[in-house]
Design a protein around this motif. Sequence first.
Motif, PDB file in Angstrom:
ATOM      1  N   GLY A   7      15.229  30.438  51.534  1.00  0.00           N
ATOM      2  CA  GLY A   7      15.049  29.796  52.827  1.00  0.00           C
ATOM      3  C   GLY A   7      15.526  30.650  53.978  1.00  0.00           C
ATOM      4  N   SER A   8      16.340  31.665  53.717  1.00  0.00           N
ATOM      5  CA  SER A   8      16.796  32.551  54.791  1.00  0.00           C
ATOM      6  C   SER A   8      15.755  33.621  55.054  1.00  0.00           C
ATOM      7  CB  SER A   8      18.130  33.194  54.417  1.00  0.00           C
ATOM      8  OG  SER A   8      17.983  34.013  53.269  1.00  0.00           O
ATOM      9  N   LEU A   9      15.755  34.155  56.259  1.00  0.00           N
ATOM     10  CA  LEU A   9      14.791  35.172  56.653  1.00  0.00           C
ATOM     11  C   LEU A   9      15.440  36.547  56.632  1.00  0.00           C
ATOM     12  CD1 LEU A   9      13.068  33.406  59.690  1.00  0.00           C
ATOM     13  CD2 LEU A   9      12.328  33.461  57.297  1.00  0.00           C
ATOM     14  N   PRO A  10      14.642  37.578  56.328  1.00  0.00           N
ATOM     15  CA  PRO A  10      15.204  38.933  56.359  1.00  0.00           C
ATOM     16  C   PRO A  10      15.528  39.366  57.783  1.00  0.00           C
ATOM     17  CG  PRO A  10      12.844  39.005  55.983  1.00  0.00           C
ATOM     18  CD  PRO A  10      13.237  37.562  55.923  1.00  0.00           C
ATOM     19  N   ALA A  11      16.363  40.386  57.885  1.00  0.00           N
ATOM     20  CA  ALA A  11      16.773  40.874  59.206  1.00  0.00           C
ATOM     21  C   ALA A  11      15.596  41.467  59.971  1.00  0.00           C
ATOM     22  CB  ALA A  11      17.891  41.902  59.051  1.00  0.00           C
ATOM     23  N   VAL A  12      14.695  42.112  59.244  1.00  0.00           N
ATOM     24  CA  VAL A  12      13.517  42.713  59.878  1.00  0.00           C
ATOM     25  C   VAL A  12      12.343  41.761  59.654  1.00  0.00           C
ATOM     26  CG1 VAL A  12      11.987  44.706  59.963  1.00  0.00           C
ATOM     27  CG2 VAL A  12      14.428  45.022  59.480  1.00  0.00           C
ATOM     28  N   VAL A  88       2.490  49.657  63.460  1.00  0.00           N
ATOM     29  CA  VAL A  88       3.166  50.240  62.303  1.00  0.00           C
ATOM     30  C   VAL A  88       4.338  51.106  62.774  1.00  0.00           C
ATOM     31  CG1 VAL A  88       2.894  51.724  60.282  1.00  0.00           C
ATOM     32  CG2 VAL A  88       1.055  50.154  60.936  1.00  0.00           C
ATOM     33  N   ALA A  89       4.102  51.876  63.828  1.00  0.00           N
ATOM     34  CA  ALA A  89       5.169  52.722  64.369  1.00  0.00           C
ATOM     35  C   ALA A  89       6.336  51.884  64.867  1.00  0.00           C
ATOM     36  CB  ALA A  89       4.613  53.587  65.500  1.00  0.00           C
ATOM     37  N   ALA A  90       6.061  50.709  65.399  1.00  0.00           N
ATOM     38  CA  ALA A  90       7.124  49.834  65.892  1.00  0.00           C
ATOM     39  C   ALA A  90       8.062  49.420  64.766  1.00  0.00           C
ATOM     40  CB  ALA A  90       6.521  48.609  66.555  1.00  0.00           C
ATOM     41  N   LEU A  91       7.541  49.313  63.540  1.00  0.00           N
ATOM     42  CA  LEU A  91       8.408  48.998  62.409  1.00  0.00           C
ATOM     43  C   LEU A  91       9.369  50.150  62.135  1.00  0.00           C
ATOM     44  CD1 LEU A  91       9.337  47.261  60.056  1.00  0.00           C
ATOM     45  CD2 LEU A  91       7.389  48.125  58.718  1.00  0.00           C
ATOM     46  N   ALA A  92       8.900  51.379  62.298  1.00  0.00           N
ATOM     47  CA  ALA A  92       9.793  52.532  62.116  1.00  0.00           C
ATOM     48  C   ALA A  92      10.945  52.479  63.111  1.00  0.00           C
ATOM     49  CB  ALA A  92       8.998  53.828  62.270  1.00  0.00           C
ATOM     50  N   VAL A  93      10.644  52.076  64.328  1.00  0.00           N
ATOM     51  CA  VAL A  93      11.695  51.949  65.343  1.00  0.00           C
ATOM     52  C   VAL A  93      12.643  50.812  64.969  1.00  0.00           C
ATOM     53  CG1 VAL A  93      12.150  51.419  67.763  1.00  0.00           C
ATOM     54  CG2 VAL A  93      10.230  52.918  67.144  1.00  0.00           C
ATOM     55  N   GLU A  94      12.098  49.688  64.514  1.00  0.00           N
ATOM     56  CA  GLU A  94      12.921  48.541  64.141  1.00  0.00           C
ATOM     57  C   GLU A  94      13.883  48.883  63.010  1.00  0.00           C
ATOM     58  OE1 GLU A  94      14.189  44.542  64.482  1.00  0.00           O
ATOM     59  OE2 GLU A  94      12.865  45.740  65.769  1.00  0.00           O
ATOM     60  N   LEU A  95      13.427  49.745  62.088  1.00  0.00           N
ATOM     61  CA  LEU A  95      14.267  50.155  60.956  1.00  0.00           C
ATOM     62  C   LEU A  95      15.168  51.336  61.300  1.00  0.00           C
ATOM     63  CD1 LEU A  95      11.629  49.883  58.082  1.00  0.00           C
ATOM     64  CD2 LEU A  95      13.638  48.430  58.382  1.00  0.00           C
ATOM     65  N   ALA A  96      15.145  51.752  62.592  1.00  0.00           N
ATOM     66  CA  ALA A  96      15.962  52.884  63.058  1.00  0.00           C
ATOM     67  C   ALA A  96      15.586  54.179  62.357  1.00  0.00           C
ATOM     68  CB  ALA A  96      17.446  52.575  62.874  1.00  0.00           C
ATOM     69  N   LEU A  97      14.317  54.271  61.964  1.00  0.00           N
ATOM     70  CA  LEU A  97      13.822  55.513  61.368  1.00  0.00           C
ATOM     71  C   LEU A  97      13.256  56.443  62.426  1.00  0.00           C
ATOM     72  CD1 LEU A  97      11.920  53.919  58.340  1.00  0.00           C
ATOM     73  CD2 LEU A  97      14.183  54.991  58.302  1.00  0.00           C
ATOM     74  N   ALA A  98      12.977  55.919  63.608  1.00  0.00           N
ATOM     75  CA  ALA A  98      12.428  56.728  64.704  1.00  0.00           C
ATOM     76  C   ALA A  98      12.957  56.167  66.015  1.00  0.00           C
ATOM     77  CB  ALA A  98      10.903  56.699  64.685  1.00  0.00           C
ATOM     78  N   PRO A 100      12.644  55.068  69.985  1.00  0.00           N
ATOM     79  CA  PRO A 100      11.566  54.566  70.848  1.00  0.00           C
ATOM     80  C   PRO A 100      10.900  55.718  71.592  1.00  0.00           C
ATOM     81  CG  PRO A 100      13.528  53.210  71.059  1.00  0.00           C
ATOM     82  CD  PRO A 100      13.941  54.405  70.244  1.00  0.00           C
ATOM     83  N   GLY A 101       9.582  55.681  71.672  1.00  0.00           N
ATOM     84  CA  GLY A 101       8.847  56.737  72.338  1.00  0.00           C
ATOM     85  C   GLY A 101       8.375  57.828  71.410  1.00  0.00           C
ATOM     86  N   THR A 102       8.833  57.807  70.144  1.00  0.00           N
ATOM     87  CA  THR A 102       8.346  58.793  69.176  1.00  0.00           C
ATOM     88  C   THR A 102       6.848  58.624  69.013  1.00  0.00           C
ATOM     89  OG1 THR A 102      10.459  58.695  67.993  1.00  0.00           O
ATOM     90  CG2 THR A 102       8.578  59.630  66.806  1.00  0.00           C
ATOM     91  N   ASP A 103       6.127  59.743  68.902  1.00  0.00           N
ATOM     92  CA  ASP A 103       4.674  59.621  68.785  1.00  0.00           C
ATOM     93  C   ASP A 103       4.320  58.897  67.496  1.00  0.00           C
ATOM     94  OD1 ASP A 103       3.624  61.799  66.623  1.00  0.00           O
ATOM     95  OD2 ASP A 103       5.421  62.537  67.663  1.00  0.00           O
ATOM     96  N   THR A 104       3.191  58.225  67.533  1.00  0.00           N
ATOM     97  CA  THR A 104       2.788  57.342  66.436  1.00  0.00           C
ATOM     98  C   THR A 104       2.697  58.082  65.111  1.00  0.00           C
ATOM     99  OG1 THR A 104       1.580  55.872  67.923  1.00  0.00           O
ATOM    100  CG2 THR A 104       0.951  55.820  65.599  1.00  0.00           C
ATOM    101  N   ALA A 105       2.069  59.237  65.085  1.00  0.00           N
ATOM    102  CA  ALA A 105       1.877  59.967  63.829  1.00  0.00           C
ATOM    103  C   ALA A 105       3.213  60.276  63.166  1.00  0.00           C
ATOM    104  CB  ALA A 105       1.098  61.252  64.085  1.00  0.00           C
ATOM    105  N   THR A 106       4.204  60.736  63.953  1.00  0.00           N
ATOM    106  CA  THR A 106       5.509  61.075  63.390  1.00  0.00           C
ATOM    107  C   THR A 106       6.217  59.835  62.879  1.00  0.00           C
ATOM    108  OG1 THR A 106       5.710  62.962  64.891  1.00  0.00           O
ATOM    109  CG2 THR A 106       7.753  62.119  63.905  1.00  0.00           C
ATOM    110  N   LEU A 111       8.025  56.363  58.337  1.00  0.00           N
ATOM    111  CA  LEU A 111       8.037  55.015  57.768  1.00  0.00           C
ATOM    112  C   LEU A 111       7.438  54.999  56.370  1.00  0.00           C
ATOM    113  CD1 LEU A 111       8.479  51.933  58.132  1.00  0.00           C
ATOM    114  CD2 LEU A 111       6.110  51.842  58.963  1.00  0.00           C
ATOM    115  N   LYS A 112       6.303  55.655  56.185  1.00  0.00           N
ATOM    116  CA  LYS A 112       5.659  55.676  54.864  1.00  0.00           C
ATOM    117  C   LYS A 112       6.585  56.280  53.819  1.00  0.00           C
ATOM    118  CE  LYS A 112       0.715  55.828  56.060  1.00  0.00           C
ATOM    119  NZ  LYS A 112      -0.525  56.628  55.948  1.00  0.00           N
ATOM    120  N   ALA A 113       7.220  57.377  54.176  1.00  0.00           N
ATOM    121  CA  ALA A 113       8.133  58.017  53.226  1.00  0.00           C
ATOM    122  C   ALA A 113       9.278  57.080  52.862  1.00  0.00           C
ATOM    123  CB  ALA A 113       8.675  59.317  53.820  1.00  0.00           C
TER     124      ALA A 113
END
Length: 713
Positions: A7-12, A88-98, A100-106, A111-113
């Motif tokens: 019943g609880s939701l994940p942080a992301v 999809v890129a916004a998820l990378a930012v949410e996970l602190a993998l990139a 904000p403002g990082t280009d989408t491809a990077t 994120l995929k990795a």
Amino acid sequence: MPGRVSGSLPAVWNVEPRNPEFTGRDTVLADLRRRLDTGSTGGVQALRGVGGVGKTQIAIEYACRFAFHYDVVWWIAAEDPALIGEQVAALAVELALAEPGTDTATAVAVLKAHLRGRNRWLLVFDNADDRAGVAKWLPGGPGHVLITSRAGGWERIAATVPVDVMERDESVALLRTRRPELSPEDADLLARALADLPLALAQAGGFLAETATRVGDYLTLLDSHATAVLTEGSTGDYRKPLAGAIDLSATRLARLDPLGLAVVRLCAFLAPESVPVHWLLAFGRSTAARALRAPGPHAPGGPLAALALADTDPVALHRGVGSAVRLGLATSTHDGVRLHRLVQAVIRDQLGADAADVRRHARTVLVQAAPGDPEDPATWATWARVVPHLLSVDPGGADSPELRDLACDAAWYLTERGDSEASARLAVDLRTRWTAASGPDDRHVLRASRCLARAHREQGRYETAHLLYEASMPRSRRVLGEDDPQTLRLAHGHAINLRLRGRYEESRRLQQDTLARYRRLLGHDHPHALHSANHLAADLSALGRYEEARELHEETLARYRRVLGDDHPDTLRSANHLAADLSALGRYEEARELHEETLARCRRAFGEDSPHTLRAADSYGTTLRRLGRLDEAHRLQRETLARYRRVLGDDHPQTLRTAHNFSETLLARGESEEAHRLQADALEAARRVLGADHPETLHAARHLALIRSDLGR
């Protein structure tokens, strides 16, 4: 095992709030969870179905219901492929993998990795139409991906989970959740009219709540102003009203594939059942379709102009069907395409003044798909597909001779298949409206009258049928002539009905005259001549002239077998009549063998509840009784009577005949009390249904007196 409390939701998490009115769909959700959990397809599943069927709501419910299985759940609006990457890129930012403002491809590469190296994540690509536009963003790895789409073609990257309309009990529950004061009966009426489409159900609930409209008034509005009604009412968690969604898809289809839109428009006037593609191809090759290329009202720009392409480029028609399916206006079937009834209603409304022209072409499609002789069982599977579509194009409003012929054949087919009630409803509508349009002497009015008279006859309404035959026979003789096939078929049916009314000698004279005319015009082996001979022999049997009846039935059966084959209904009817004659003549063992073979063939060809099978079983039971095989006769007749009561009702003349025959077996077994109860009830019904002076009623009265004598009463 999950790391959080259920019943609880994940942080992301960026999924819309759970719909508190979500109802049903437990089977789909359980299947989806099982599929994703096994990982047999790489954890990628595509929920596929037409617009408004609830794919997005199922995806939201899945994410919420199983949230505790995931650490990351990310929702991506995939309708516009150009906007997927940044989400999809916004998820990378949410996970602190990139940053904000990082280009989408990077950002996406990082994120995929990251996702490939972990599990417990779910990506949802909602409302995706472009397979290639989604495929390049899939990360792979042990996590889960859920795609919702109206389009097909996901097989190379995902397993498809079909999403159909709701089950009826789910629809009723959803409506009553939104409108608790709705009775189950009213909710069922609404669900049936809306064909269980979730978005339409949500809108209907909203409309009723907002406008204080009664259910009956809503259904009337839906029938006459579908687009307007399906634009109104709160849509709950759906993004746009159904009419708007359909209009948007139709606009896109017009731009991307005009031939696909023409297919949708044509199918909008047929039934909400599968329309075989080969019907559409045949229409594309027709004179009617070729005329669409000619200058005039059907020139390019008309509602079906693009169908002219199907004549020179049949591949384009298949492509058009695929486009309609991909944009959610249609569903593909194993050999065709199907439109939801509400999609049909909105498309018809959009056509405005062009609707009549498109309906005319839809009628042409059916004329070209005509299955053939409705008395031939080989055509029945095709008739079963054609009839729902025929009823949808309003055959009673047609003036096309070809469509009128098709409609009459359809009514005849329905009776052949044992559905005389449906046949009568269709024939009444045809006869009433064609009479008003063309007059009572019109050839098709006379055909519809014959169909209606036979339907009444099969339902045991002999007096009603008699009035129709009496009114139609003089008209047909005057307008068409004594020897016209239509006149002869009316005379043949009239003679059968006279026998069933107990007027055996009148029936024999009329049938004998009809047979002579048939043989002179068509020859001895024509099926119509054989039908007439078969029933003339039945007249002779009814008159007690069993040896003459046997000779004629024997000759007729041999011809039937040669002309129509052993398993044709008319062959089996003739065989049953011959077996009854043999039994009446005391040739019980010969009769038993023929009865046994005939009943087995009827069961195999038509099923246990077919009128052909039940008549054969009833006759066989009588022969078993005469042979002294009382236990076998008892079992067969009890079962046959129960089936007759269920299929035809307690008061149908054939039910009463079977009850009488069963009572004779009961008496022979010494079960006189039960025989008395059964025969007394049958006699009372026979007096009411057939009349006190009918020969069968008088015979039933004599048998009841015999039973009472046996009881000492």
